[in-house]
Design a protein around this motif. Structure first.
Motif, short mmCIF file in Angstrom:
data_model
loop_
_atom_site.label_atom_id
_atom_site.label_comp_id
_atom_site.label_asym_id
_atom_site.label_seq_id
_atom_site.Cartn_x
_atom_site.Cartn_y
_atom_site.Cartn_z
N UNK A 22 -22.25 -25.61 -38.71
CA UNK A 22 -22.10 -26.10 -40.07
C UNK A 22 -21.83 -24.90 -40.98
N UNK A 23 -20.76 -24.95 -41.77
CA UNK A 23 -20.46 -23.82 -42.65
C UNK A 23 -21.37 -23.78 -43.87
N UNK A 24 -21.66 -22.55 -44.33
CA UNK A 24 -22.31 -22.33 -45.62
C UNK A 24 -21.17 -22.01 -46.57
N UNK A 25 -20.90 -22.91 -47.52
CA UNK A 25 -19.71 -22.81 -48.37
C UNK A 25 -20.08 -22.49 -49.80
N UNK A 26 -19.44 -21.46 -50.35
CA UNK A 26 -19.59 -21.12 -51.76
C UNK A 26 -18.81 -22.17 -52.54
N UNK A 27 -19.50 -22.90 -53.39
CA UNK A 27 -18.92 -24.09 -54.00
C UNK A 27 -17.77 -23.79 -54.96
N UNK A 28 -17.88 -22.75 -55.76
CA UNK A 28 -16.82 -22.48 -56.74
C UNK A 28 -15.50 -22.08 -56.10
N UNK A 29 -15.57 -21.24 -55.09
CA UNK A 29 -14.33 -20.76 -54.46
C UNK A 29 -13.97 -21.53 -53.19
N UNK A 30 -14.88 -22.37 -52.73
CA UNK A 30 -14.70 -23.11 -51.48
C UNK A 30 -14.54 -22.16 -50.29
N UNK A 31 -15.17 -21.00 -50.37
CA UNK A 31 -15.09 -19.96 -49.34
C UNK A 31 -16.28 -20.07 -48.39
#
Length: 66
Positions: A22-31
């Motif tokens: 499962x990815x940990x995704x930075x919400x603002x950049x979708x990174x």
């Protein structure tokens, strides 16, 4: 094709039969900042509920990168 037949597949344990990442995704950049990788010795070990719980854990861990 099972993951064991993919030449580049790398598992942490030789007894792994199922894996969920499962990815940990930075919400603002979708990174993607990281991943949660869970392995099991049982085939078809993870349910949709397991995935949802791991996704909640990934959101909770997001603060460690910010």
């Amino acid at each position: 094709m099972t993951s064991r037949k993919i030449p580049r597949y790398l598992t942490a344990f030789g007894s792994t039969q199922s894996e969920i990442i499962v990815p940990v995704i930075e919400l603002r950049s979708n990174r993607v900042l990281g991943t949660l990788d869970v392995e099991s010795e049982q085939k078809v070990a993870f349910t949709a509920e397991d995935q949802a719980e791991l996704e909640a854990c990934a959101r909770a861990l997001l603060g460690l990168w910010q």
